[in-house]
Design an enzyme around this catalytic site. Sequence first.
Site, mmCIF file in Angstrom:
data_model
loop_
_atom_site.group_PDB
_atom_site.id
_atom_site.type_symbol
_atom_site.label_atom_id
_atom_site.label_comp_id
_atom_site.label_asym_id
_atom_site.label_seq_id
_atom_site.Cartn_x
_atom_site.Cartn_y
_atom_site.Cartn_z
ATOM 1 N N SER A 107 26.125 38.610 31.864
ATOM 2 C CA SER A 107 27.299 38.652 32.728
ATOM 3 C C SER A 107 27.011 38.102 34.113
ATOM 4 O O SER A 107 25.898 38.251 34.642
ATOM 5 C CB SER A 107 27.795 40.101 32.858
ATOM 6 O OG SER A 107 28.801 40.205 33.843
ATOM 7 N N TYR A 114 32.328 45.422 44.839
ATOM 8 C CA TYR A 114 33.278 44.375 44.431
ATOM 9 C C TYR A 114 32.693 42.990 44.667
ATOM 10 O O TYR A 114 32.263 42.667 45.774
ATOM 11 C CB TYR A 114 34.593 44.517 45.206
ATOM 12 C CG TYR A 114 35.730 43.733 44.602
ATOM 13 C CD1 TYR A 114 36.415 44.217 43.499
ATOM 14 C CD2 TYR A 114 36.101 42.498 45.121
ATOM 15 C CE1 TYR A 114 37.455 43.496 42.928
ATOM 16 C CE2 TYR A 114 37.144 41.774 44.556
ATOM 17 C CZ TYR A 114 37.813 42.282 43.463
ATOM 18 O OH TYR A 114 38.838 41.567 42.893
ATOM 19 N N TYR A 120 26.876 48.420 35.798
ATOM 20 C CA TYR A 120 27.087 47.490 34.689
ATOM 21 C C TYR A 120 26.238 46.235 34.876
ATOM 22 O O TYR A 120 25.513 45.806 33.970
ATOM 23 C CB TYR A 120 28.568 47.126 34.589
ATOM 24 C CG TYR A 120 28.831 45.932 33.706
ATOM 25 C CD1 TYR A 120 28.664 46.003 32.323
ATOM 26 C CD2 TYR A 120 29.248 44.708 34.248
ATOM 27 C CE1 TYR A 120 28.892 44.900 31.512
ATOM 28 C CE2 TYR A 120 29.482 43.606 33.441
ATOM 29 C CZ TYR A 120 29.306 43.710 32.077
ATOM 30 O OH TYR A 120 29.530 42.608 31.288
ATOM 31 N N VAL A 139 36.016 36.165 32.536
ATOM 32 C CA VAL A 139 36.712 35.764 31.311
ATOM 33 C C VAL A 139 38.120 36.359 31.289
ATOM 34 O O VAL A 139 38.329 37.521 31.627
ATOM 35 C CB VAL A 139 35.933 36.225 30.069
ATOM 36 C CG1 VAL A 139 36.557 35.624 28.811
ATOM 37 C CG2 VAL A 139 34.459 35.835 30.168
ATOM 38 N N LYS A 156 42.270 47.027 27.930
ATOM 39 C CA LYS A 156 41.228 47.256 28.927
ATOM 40 C C LYS A 156 41.741 47.971 30.166
ATOM 41 O O LYS A 156 40.932 48.437 30.990
ATOM 42 C CB LYS A 156 40.587 45.929 29.327
ATOM 43 C CG LYS A 156 39.781 45.276 28.217
ATOM 44 C CD LYS A 156 39.117 43.987 28.667
ATOM 45 C CE LYS A 156 38.032 44.238 29.690
ATOM 46 N NZ LYS A 156 37.318 42.998 30.063
ATOM 47 N N GLY A 159 29.049 43.577 22.084
ATOM 48 C CA GLY A 159 29.367 44.976 22.339
ATOM 49 C C GLY A 159 28.695 45.515 23.597
ATOM 50 O O GLY A 159 27.502 45.301 23.807
ATOM 51 N N ARG A 197 36.919 33.474 42.565
ATOM 52 C CA ARG A 197 36.174 33.745 41.342
ATOM 53 C C ARG A 197 36.221 32.549 40.392
ATOM 54 O O ARG A 197 37.168 31.775 40.397
ATOM 55 C CB ARG A 197 36.768 34.962 40.617
ATOM 56 C CG ARG A 197 36.648 36.306 41.376
ATOM 57 C CD ARG A 197 35.371 37.008 41.021
ATOM 58 N NE ARG A 197 35.331 38.363 41.526
ATOM 59 C CZ ARG A 197 35.785 39.440 40.884
ATOM 60 N NH1 ARG A 197 36.383 39.292 39.719
ATOM 61 N NH2 ARG A 197 35.665 40.629 41.408
#
Length: 299
Positions: free
Chosen positions: A110, A264, A133, A159, A167, A70, A202
């Site tokens: 992450s 980015y 984030y 992912v 999303k 979460g 990526r």
Amino acid sequence: MAKIFLTGGAGFIGQNLLRFLNAKGVRPLVLDKWSNLGNIYDCDFEWYDVAQTDEFINQINRDSCVIHMGANSSTQAKMGPELWADNVILSQRLAIKCNLECAQFIYASSAATYGAEQVDFSERLNLKPLNAYGFTKLYFDKWITNNSMHGIGLRFFNVYGPGEQHKGDMASVVTKVILQKEPICQGDSHYILLDITPTPRRDFVYVGDICKVIWQAIGNGLVKDGLYNVGSGTPETFNSIIYCLDASPHIEYTPCSSEFLKTYQKYTCADLTKLRTWYTEPMTSLRDGIGKTFASYQK
């Protein structure tokens, strides 16, 4: 087997993991928001709304395994009390409870923590994330490490897979491309990508592989506390996603603001050396993963 506690069980990775666990005969306790419940109507679980977080945490004991997925995963989110509560405070509460009860704690970190890194993607802490984030994820990585707490942190790279529709703009590039593919888009396939120089590359990892990694970590004494990258180990261009779907695509590039580009992440590539000490299954190829994801969106 340990009783499984799953936070974020109705989110993108969480719902895929929940279905994976159900297929293994596991019925976990799930903590998430009521607004996400519709994503998992077909699953078997014991539900806790975020308003019941205290009740959820109080049930954790030495026979538990907490899988903490979460979070507010928006890379455009601004730093503030709400983001901090979602991504740091709850993580700290769960880690403390698991350490007090000697329960296993597996949590989602992450690749956003790596920021503008281009070379060294080992699981280190001296990093400079590009957005709030990523900062919250790195902060917790440092906090659990500096406090010598038990925990397995999985640094997920980019992912993708089934179940991302909710999303919106935060869905993976893979899903955004798939939704432009006929017949899903109800018209001719016309792909629009952001015009970014140099061309982004990526590390895309299929959500099914994420589930397998987590499953192998549960109750596995060979998995030591610490951080582990979870990716494919291969950086791919956004165009390569399109060519997995369409041999002769029509691609249009649209400009993006300089402000957007500041946060980015243009390059990611997981160093899987640590992960491969205990997880040796091959990762799903981009072509196969996109095929599975495309098929799921046609249902």
